[in-house]
Design an enzyme around this catalytic site. Sequence first.
Site, PDB file in Angstrom:
ATOM      1  CG  PHE A 113      -1.940  -1.104   1.195  1.00 16.84           C
ATOM      2  CD1 PHE A 113      -1.678  -2.336   1.792  1.00 16.84           C
ATOM      3  CD2 PHE A 113      -3.137  -0.923   0.528  1.00 16.84           C
ATOM      4  CE1 PHE A 113      -2.611  -3.365   1.728  1.00 16.84           C
ATOM      5  CE2 PHE A 113      -4.073  -1.950   0.467  1.00 16.84           C
ATOM      6  CZ  PHE A 113      -3.802  -3.169   1.057  1.00 16.84           C
ATOM      7  NE  ARG A 114      -0.359   3.311   4.863  1.00 16.76           N
ATOM      8  CZ  ARG A 114      -1.112   2.217   5.051  1.00 16.76           C
ATOM      9  NH1 ARG A 114      -0.562   1.010   4.979  1.00 16.76           N
ATOM     10  NH2 ARG A 114      -2.395   2.321   5.322  1.00 16.76           N
TER      11      ARG A 114
ATOM     12  CD  GLN B 230      -1.147  -4.851   9.436  1.00 15.74           C
ATOM     13  OE1 GLN B 230      -1.570  -3.702   9.529  1.00 15.74           O
ATOM     14  NE2 GLN B 230       0.153  -5.128   9.321  1.00 15.74           N
TER      15      GLN B 230
ATOM     16  CB  VAL C 257      -7.685  -9.127   2.557  1.00 16.06           C
ATOM     17  CG1 VAL C 257      -7.835  -8.152   3.709  1.00 16.06           C
ATOM     18  CG2 VAL C 257      -7.223  -8.385   1.305  1.00 16.06           C
TER      19      VAL C 257
ATOM     20  CG  HIS D  60      -6.686  -5.315   8.305  1.00 11.88           C
ATOM     21  ND1 HIS D  60      -5.580  -4.636   7.905  1.00 11.88           N
ATOM     22  CD2 HIS D  60      -6.918  -4.944   9.586  1.00 11.88           C
ATOM     23  CE1 HIS D  60      -5.170  -3.862   8.904  1.00 11.88           C
ATOM     24  NE2 HIS D  60      -5.955  -4.040   9.924  1.00 11.88           N
TER      25      HIS D  60
ATOM     26  CB  SER E 216       4.259   0.757   6.713  1.00 13.12           C
ATOM     27  OG  SER E 216       2.836   0.795   6.889  1.00 13.12           O
TER      28      SER E 216
HETATM   29  P1  NAD Z   1      -5.687   5.637  11.372  1.00 16.42           P
HETATM   30  O1  NAD Z   1      -5.604   7.090  11.597  1.00 16.42           O
HETATM   31  O2  NAD Z   1      -5.709   4.736  12.565  1.00 16.42           O
HETATM   32  O3  NAD Z   1      -4.549   5.133  10.410  1.00 16.42           O
HETATM   33  C1  NAD Z   1      -3.264   5.714  10.497  1.00 16.42           C
HETATM   34  C2  NAD Z   1      -2.869   5.954   9.105  1.00 16.42           C
HETATM   35  O4  NAD Z   1      -3.079   4.762   8.373  1.00 16.42           O
HETATM   36  C3  NAD Z   1      -3.682   7.068   8.483  1.00 16.42           C
HETATM   37  O5  NAD Z   1      -2.714   7.897   7.842  1.00 16.42           O
HETATM   38  C4  NAD Z   1      -4.540   6.388   7.476  1.00 16.42           C
HETATM   39  O6  NAD Z   1      -4.434   7.072   6.237  1.00 16.42           O
HETATM   40  C5  NAD Z   1      -3.901   5.006   7.303  1.00 16.42           C
HETATM   41  N1  NAD Z   1      -4.940   3.994   7.296  1.00 16.42           N
HETATM   42  C6  NAD Z   1      -5.750   3.620   8.310  1.00 16.42           C
HETATM   43  N2  NAD Z   1      -6.601   2.663   7.904  1.00 16.42           N
HETATM   44  C7  NAD Z   1      -6.330   2.465   6.601  1.00 16.42           C
HETATM   45  C8  NAD Z   1      -6.889   1.661   5.580  1.00 16.42           C
HETATM   46  N3  NAD Z   1      -7.912   0.852   5.800  1.00 16.42           N
HETATM   47  N4  NAD Z   1      -6.354   1.721   4.348  1.00 16.42           N
HETATM   48  C9  NAD Z   1      -5.327   2.554   4.110  1.00 16.42           C
HETATM   49  N5  NAD Z   1      -4.732   3.336   4.997  1.00 16.42           N
HETATM   50  C10 NAD Z   1      -5.259   3.304   6.218  1.00 16.42           C
HETATM   51  O7  NAD Z   1      -6.913   5.341  10.381  1.00 16.42           O
HETATM   52  P2  NAD Z   1      -8.373   5.627  10.698  1.00 16.42           P
HETATM   53  O8  NAD Z   1      -8.948   6.377   9.548  1.00 16.42           O
HETATM   54  O9  NAD Z   1      -8.517   6.197  12.075  1.00 16.42           O
HETATM   55  O10 NAD Z   1      -8.916   4.157  10.644  1.00 16.42           O
HETATM   56  C11 NAD Z   1      -8.568   3.309  11.682  1.00 16.42           C
HETATM   57  C12 NAD Z   1      -9.786   2.447  11.777  1.00 16.42           C
HETATM   58  O11 NAD Z   1      -9.840   1.717  10.523  1.00 16.42           O
HETATM   59  C13 NAD Z   1      -9.741   1.469  12.897  1.00 16.42           C
HETATM   60  O12 NAD Z   1     -11.034   1.467  13.469  1.00 16.42           O
HETATM   61  C14 NAD Z   1      -9.477   0.140  12.245  1.00 16.42           C
HETATM   62  O13 NAD Z   1     -10.331  -0.842  12.792  1.00 16.42           O
HETATM   63  C15 NAD Z   1      -9.813   0.327  10.795  1.00 16.42           C
HETATM   64  N6  NAD Z   1      -8.780  -0.254   9.967  1.00 16.42           N
HETATM   65  C16 NAD Z   1      -9.104  -0.647   8.720  1.00 16.42           C
HETATM   66  C17 NAD Z   1      -8.132  -1.225   7.972  1.00 16.42           C
HETATM   67  C18 NAD Z   1      -8.433  -1.712   6.584  1.00 16.42           C
HETATM   68  O14 NAD Z   1      -9.022  -1.010   5.824  1.00 16.42           O
HETATM   69  N7  NAD Z   1      -8.027  -2.916   6.255  1.00 16.42           N
HETATM   70  C19 NAD Z   1      -6.860  -1.403   8.417  1.00 16.42           C
HETATM   71  C20 NAD Z   1      -6.579  -0.945   9.676  1.00 16.42           C
HETATM   72  C21 NAD Z   1      -7.533  -0.353  10.450  1.00 16.42           C
HETATM   73  N1  APR Z   2       9.872  -7.830   2.054  1.00 13.56           N
HETATM   74  C1  APR Z   2       9.842  -7.108   3.208  1.00 13.56           C
HETATM   75  N2  APR Z   2       9.180  -5.935   3.332  1.00 13.56           N
HETATM   76  C2  APR Z   2       8.517  -5.498   2.241  1.00 13.56           C
HETATM   77  C3  APR Z   2       8.501  -6.190   1.006  1.00 13.56           C
HETATM   78  C4  APR Z   2       9.224  -7.404   0.942  1.00 13.56           C
HETATM   79  N3  APR Z   2       9.287  -8.136  -0.176  1.00 13.56           N
HETATM   80  N4  APR Z   2       7.755  -5.472   0.127  1.00 13.56           N
HETATM   81  C5  APR Z   2       7.321  -4.381   0.788  1.00 13.56           C
HETATM   82  N5  APR Z   2       7.793  -4.389   2.043  1.00 13.56           N
HETATM   83  C6  APR Z   2       7.524  -3.431   3.121  1.00 13.56           C
HETATM   84  C7  APR Z   2       7.376  -2.014   2.654  1.00 13.56           C
HETATM   85  O1  APR Z   2       8.618  -1.358   2.708  1.00 13.56           O
HETATM   86  C8  APR Z   2       6.392  -1.449   3.690  1.00 13.56           C
HETATM   87  O2  APR Z   2       7.097  -0.892   4.806  1.00 13.56           O
HETATM   88  O3  APR Z   2       6.278  -3.809   3.665  1.00 13.56           O
HETATM   89  C9  APR Z   2       5.621  -2.664   4.177  1.00 13.56           C
HETATM   90  C10 APR Z   2       4.182  -2.684   3.677  1.00 13.56           C
HETATM   91  O4  APR Z   2       3.522  -1.637   4.342  1.00 13.56           O
HETATM   92  P1  APR Z   2       2.114  -1.160   3.800  1.00 13.56           P
HETATM   93  O5  APR Z   2       2.156  -1.016   2.340  1.00 13.56           O
HETATM   94  O6  APR Z   2       1.719   0.024   4.642  1.00 13.56           O
HETATM   95  O7  APR Z   2       1.144  -2.378   4.110  1.00 13.56           O
HETATM   96  P2  APR Z   2       0.565  -2.785   5.534  1.00 13.56           P
HETATM   97  O8  APR Z   2       1.486  -2.378   6.634  1.00 13.56           O
HETATM   98  O9  APR Z   2       0.183  -4.204   5.444  1.00 13.56           O
HETATM   99  O10 APR Z   2      -0.771  -1.880   5.616  1.00 13.56           O
HETATM  100  C11 APR Z   2      -1.643  -2.101   6.716  1.00 13.56           C
HETATM  101  O11 APR Z   2      -3.305  -0.646   5.697  1.00 13.56           O
HETATM  102  O12 APR Z   2      -4.524   0.036   3.908  1.00 13.56           O
HETATM  103  C12 APR Z   2      -4.511  -0.783   4.991  1.00 13.56           C
HETATM  104  O13 APR Z   2      -5.872  -2.630   4.935  1.00 13.56           O
HETATM  105  C13 APR Z   2      -4.647  -2.166   4.518  1.00 13.56           C
HETATM  106  O14 APR Z   2      -3.965  -4.086   5.771  1.00 13.56           O
HETATM  107  C14 APR Z   2      -3.497  -2.891   5.202  1.00 13.56           C
HETATM  108  C15 APR Z   2      -3.069  -1.928   6.265  1.00 13.56           C
END
Ligand code: NAD
Ligand code: APR
EC number: 2.3.1.286
Length: 240
Positions: free
Chosen positions: A34-35, A100, A102, A118, A186
């Site tokens: 994602f990031r 986390q 899916v 998630h 992340s």
């Molecule tokens: P947050 O402020 O807790 O999240 C911190 C950062 O992560 C924010 O910058 C936000 O942009 C990012 N972030 C949070 N949930 C994200 C998501 N689903 N997809 C992409 N980036 C995400 O975020 P929030 O808006 O307060 O939401 C937290 C709530 O969302 C909690 O209630 C949690 O249960 C739920 N959540 C959903 C997911 C998901 O979509 N899979 C993941 C984690 C948390």
């Molecule tokens: N090996 C190790 N680390 C990796 C690799 C790899 N091959 N590829 C990517 N990464 C690292 C990236 O550098 C990054 O720090 O994995 C991390 C992935 O972070 P995110 O993209 O933020 O994904 P995640 O932490 O799973 O996000 C949490 O946010 O949007 C929601 O629902 C979504 O479950 C997700 C949640």
Amino acid sequence: MSQIQTVVEWIRSSKKTIVLTGAGMSTESGVPDFRSASGWWTKTDPQQVATVDAIESNYPLFHEFYSMRINLLDKCSPHEGHYILANWEKRGILQHIATQNVDGFHSKAGNTQVEELHGSIYTFRCHSCGRSASKEAFLAKEHCAHCQGNLRPNVVLFGEMLPERAWHNALLNIQSADLVIVIGTSLEVYPVNQLPKMTKGKKVYINKEIAHHSTYFDCIIEGKAKEVLINLQERLEKNY
Ligand code: NAD
Ligand code: APR
């Protein structure tokens, strides 16, 4: 001693090892995270597609985003790192995975003790009445057969609560672990990013880019999930 060797020693002496994974665990299977630079959120605003509001006020965009992810995932499969974690469960080295992700890759690779914090992109429901729906009905953009509501995958969206049982199980397992290995996340998203701090055991962080807020880990390995897991497996097989 190298970081790999240190983690191998900790795995060997641990009675309860838990792994927590994020999207970085699946990028070597061809699934974007994602990031990172090529992550989903560099192209799409998560608030536009990963929120309840998106379903209710912008369903075509929500549907397009998740259909695209489902079609991509259908072409991807677990990599060797997923299979190593399944092997560790079989050998009694790993007791539980909290993810986390899916994509279902940990279960597909053979792990049976997995909590999907998630949710899953492979099961669907009506957003209005909650009745389950099929993948085919969702992809065909059908409405709920019972109430004509919009269909959605069972992923946790922004602002939604995490599945209660999954969260509770993951929390209990991490609290009682001797060793928590965090791979490919992340640690940006609440509340999962709080889990590693809740263990009394050793904490290991394996990630391609080391998150700025990872100073509380006992060992940090900057590297790719599959490569590091292969390294760990090779060392473990030498003397396990
Ligand atoms: P947050 O402020 O807790 O999240 C911190 C950062 O992560 C924010 O910058 C936000 O942009 C990012 N972030 C949070 N949930 C994200 C998501 N689903 N997809 C992409 N980036 C995400 O975020 P929030 O808006 O307060 O939401 C937290 C709530 O969302 C909690 O209630 C949690 O249960 C739920 N959540 C959903 C997911 C998901 O979509 N899979 C993941 C984690 C948390
Ligand atoms: N090996 C190790 N680390 C990796 C690799 C790899 N091959 N590829 C990517 N990464 C690292 C990236 O550098 C990054 O720090 O994995 C991390 C992935 O972070 P995110 O993209 O933020 O994904 P995640 O932490 O799973 O996000 C949490 O946010 O949007 C929601 O629902 C979504 O479950 C997700 C949640």
